[in-house]
Design a protein around this motif. Structure first.
Motif, PDB file in Angstrom:
ATOM      1  N   GLN A  17       0.824  -1.210   0.000  1.00 20.71           N
ATOM      2  CA  GLN A  17       0.000   0.000   0.000  1.00 20.71           C
ATOM      3  C   GLN A  17       0.854   1.254   0.000  1.00 20.71           C
ATOM      4  N   LEU A  18       1.921   1.268   0.794  1.00 16.52           N
ATOM      5  CA  LEU A  18       2.813   2.425   0.774  1.00 16.52           C
ATOM      6  C   LEU A  18       3.453   2.573  -0.604  1.00 16.52           C
ATOM      7  N   GLY A  19       3.819   1.444  -1.206  1.00 17.99           N
ATOM      8  CA  GLY A  19       4.368   1.494  -2.559  1.00 17.99           C
ATOM      9  C   GLY A  19       3.357   1.988  -3.574  1.00 17.99           C
ATOM     10  N   ALA A  20       2.086   1.600  -3.398  1.00 13.46           N
ATOM     11  CA  ALA A  20       1.044   2.041  -4.322  1.00 13.46           C
ATOM     12  C   ALA A  20       0.824   3.545  -4.226  1.00 13.46           C
ATOM     13  N   TRP A  21       0.913   4.092  -3.018  1.00 16.46           N
ATOM     14  CA  TRP A  21       0.808   5.552  -2.876  1.00 16.46           C
ATOM     15  C   TRP A  21       1.996   6.247  -3.533  1.00 16.46           C
ATOM     16  N   ARG A  22       3.174   5.657  -3.412  1.00 19.16           N
ATOM     17  CA  ARG A  22       4.365   6.265  -4.007  1.00 19.16           C
ATOM     18  C   ARG A  22       4.268   6.317  -5.527  1.00 19.16           C
ATOM     19  N   THR A  23       3.647   5.312  -6.132  1.00 21.67           N
ATOM     20  CA  THR A  23       3.585   5.231  -7.593  1.00 21.67           C
ATOM     21  C   THR A  23       2.280   5.753  -8.174  1.00 21.67           C
ATOM     22  N   GLY A  24       1.358   6.178  -7.323  1.00 22.91           N
ATOM     23  CA  GLY A  24       0.082   6.680  -7.806  1.00 22.91           C
ATOM     24  C   GLY A  24      -0.948   5.613  -8.106  1.00 22.91           C
ATOM     25  N   GLN A  25      -0.652   4.341  -7.774  1.00 19.67           N
ATOM     26  CA  GLN A  25      -1.621   3.273  -7.979  1.00 19.67           C
ATOM     27  C   GLN A  25      -2.734   3.301  -6.947  1.00 19.67           C
ATOM     28  N   ARG A  26      -2.497   3.932  -5.806  1.00 21.36           N
ATOM     29  CA  ARG A  26      -3.537   4.118  -4.810  1.00 21.36           C
ATOM     30  C   ARG A  26      -3.659   5.608  -4.529  1.00 21.36           C
ATOM     31  N   ARG A  27      -4.893   6.093  -4.527  1.00 19.49           N
ATOM     32  CA  ARG A  27      -5.157   7.500  -4.269  1.00 19.49           C
ATOM     33  C   ARG A  27      -6.337   7.613  -3.309  1.00 19.49           C
ATOM     34  N   ALA A  28      -6.466   8.773  -2.704  1.00 16.17           N
ATOM     35  CA  ALA A  28      -7.595   9.054  -1.823  1.00 16.17           C
ATOM     36  C   ALA A  28      -8.124  10.434  -2.170  1.00 16.17           C
ATOM     37  N   ALA A  29      -9.198  10.834  -1.489  1.00 16.11           N
ATOM     38  CA  ALA A  29      -9.766  12.155  -1.725  1.00 16.11           C
ATOM     39  C   ALA A  29      -8.721  13.229  -1.448  1.00 16.11           C
ATOM     40  N   ALA A  30      -8.656  14.234  -2.296  1.00 20.89           N
ATOM     41  CA  ALA A  30      -7.678  15.310  -2.128  1.00 20.89           C
ATOM     42  C   ALA A  30      -8.041  16.197  -0.924  1.00 20.89           C
ATOM     43  N   PRO A  31      -7.031  16.688  -0.236  1.00 21.12           N
ATOM     44  CA  PRO A  31      -5.595  16.444  -0.400  1.00 21.12           C
ATOM     45  C   PRO A  31      -5.220  15.055   0.124  1.00 21.12           C
ATOM     46  N   ASP A  32      -4.464  14.326  -0.671  1.00 25.66           N
ATOM     47  CA  ASP A  32      -4.115  12.943  -0.362  1.00 25.66           C
ATOM     48  C   ASP A  32      -2.875  12.926   0.538  1.00 25.66           C
ATOM     49  N   CYS A  33      -3.106  12.994   1.844  1.00 22.76           N
ATOM     50  CA  CYS A  33      -1.997  13.113   2.786  1.00 22.76           C
ATOM     51  C   CYS A  33      -1.095  11.887   2.789  1.00 22.76           C
ATOM     52  N   MET A  34      -1.661  10.696   2.600  1.00 23.66           N
ATOM     53  CA  MET A  34      -0.832   9.498   2.628  1.00 23.66           C
ATOM     54  C   MET A  34       0.091   9.432   1.407  1.00 23.66           C
ATOM     55  N   ALA A  35      -0.355   9.911   0.277  1.00 28.32           N
ATOM     56  CA  ALA A  35       0.526   9.958  -0.887  1.00 28.32           C
ATOM     57  C   ALA A  35       1.688  10.908  -0.625  1.00 28.32           C
ATOM     58  N   THR A  36       1.391  12.020   0.026  1.00 26.30           N
ATOM     59  CA  THR A  36       2.443  12.981   0.367  1.00 26.30           C
ATOM     60  C   THR A  36       3.479  12.349   1.281  1.00 26.30           C
ATOM     61  N   ILE A  37       3.004  11.658   2.329  1.00 25.99           N
ATOM     62  CA  ILE A  37       3.922  11.044   3.291  1.00 25.99           C
ATOM     63  C   ILE A  37       4.715   9.919   2.643  1.00 25.99           C
ATOM     64  N   ALA A  38       4.036   9.056   1.894  1.00 24.41           N
ATOM     65  CA  ALA A  38       4.713   7.910   1.285  1.00 24.41           C
ATOM     66  C   ALA A  38       5.822   8.353   0.340  1.00 24.41           C
ATOM     67  N   ASN A  39       5.622   9.466  -0.345  1.00 28.27           N
ATOM     68  CA  ASN A  39       6.634   9.937  -1.281  1.00 28.27           C
ATOM     69  C   ASN A  39       7.805  10.626  -0.598  1.00 28.27           C
ATOM     70  N   ARG A  40       7.676  10.879   0.686  1.00 23.19           N
ATOM     71  CA  ARG A  40       8.800  11.412   1.455  1.00 23.19           C
ATOM     72  C   ARG A  40       9.627  10.302   2.098  1.00 23.19           C
ATOM     73  N   LEU A  41       9.126   9.072   2.041  1.00 21.61           N
ATOM     74  CA  LEU A  41       9.846   7.930   2.585  1.00 21.61           C
ATOM     75  C   LEU A  41      10.713   7.290   1.516  1.00 21.61           C
TER      76      LEU A  41
END
Length: 250
Positions: free
Chosen positions: A186-210
């Motif tokens: 799931q963290l990998g999916a957020w990093r690659t854009g395969q998983r998204r959530a309602a904007a602002p997508d905070c988990m995508a932001t965090i995952a891409n900082r890891l």
């Protein structure tokens, strides 16, 4: 779990779901006294637990899952979180062929009913995974979960998911009792854009900082943690979340 095993479980889920649809159609047709014995034997009680049997093919008995494989526990998760994920699958923000197939024609009202059903299940958790992890990796995972990294604006996981990591109402999920492979996926999916959530997508932001190393460390540490005696989600946070989050407080 290998790809073939996962595919078999997905096919079983689809087959069972089709069975429930047929059963519902027969019930709505109003079988009379002249119905055949075979049809009578096939009749099942129309309860949410019965309707949700297709979900248990992948998510385990009553949605409680196990500490192995790839499929997450859904029993006891906040209803708001479960509802958001069902909508995300239906609307294409999350990608899983079986989940999308199961929910593509379901209404918001029925998705809320499904979410409420699984949220109301208070069931035992499996024991944590026992996976060999290097001490340095274990310490890195614990530090990120408990303290985050202020210099890179990475909040601690506990600041959103609760001090005991059991989630928070109404829509923040617990992260304990989940397989390491699922957490990494799931963290990998957020990093690659395969998983998204309602904007602002905070988990995508965090995952891409890891970094990939940090993703592995967090997943390994979380999957190895014991479950507290009270594993229910915490009450709604009284203070704002550390990042703007479109789905966390819906």
């Amino acid at each position: 779990m290998n790809a073939m095993s996962e595919l078999r479980q997905m096919r079983q889920a689809r087959q069972q779901w089709r069975g429930w649809v047929v059963a519902a159609a027969l019930a709505s047709a109003g079988l009379g006294p002249a119905a055949s014995a075979a049809a009578a034997q096939a009749a099942v009680p129309d309860t949410m637990a019965q309707r949700m049997q297709a979900c248990t093919v992948c998510h385990g008995k009553e949605g409680r899952a196990t500490n192995a494989g790839y499929f997450p526990r859904i029993a006891g998760k906040p209803a708001g979180y479960l509802y958001n994920q069902l909508v995300n699958f239906r609307e294409g923000r999350r990608h899983n062929a079986t989940m999308s197939y199961l929910v593509e024609h379901l209404s918001d009202e029925y998705l809320r009913e499904i979410a409420g059903h699984f949220a109301g299940l208070d069931l035992p958790y499996p024991p944590p995974q026992s996976t060999a992890v290097a001490p340095a990796q274990r310490e890195l995972g614990a530090a990120l979960v408990q303290r985050g990294d202020r210099q890179r604006n990475i909040p601690a996981c506990v600041s959103c998911h609760g001090q005991h990591m059991t989630g928070a109402q109404p829509a923040l999920p617990g992260l304990l009792g989940l397989p390491r492979d699922y957490l990494m996926g799931q963290l990998g999916a957020w990093r690659t854009g395969q998983r998204r959530a309602a904007a602002p997508d905070c988990m995508a932001t965090i995952a891409n900082r890891l970094t990939p190393q940090e993703v592995g460390a967090v997943a390994a540490w979380l999957s190895a943690q014991p479950i507290p005696a009270d594993a229910r989600p915490a009450p709604r946070p009284s203070s704002p979340l550390p990042l703007d989050c479109g789905s966390g407080l819906q």
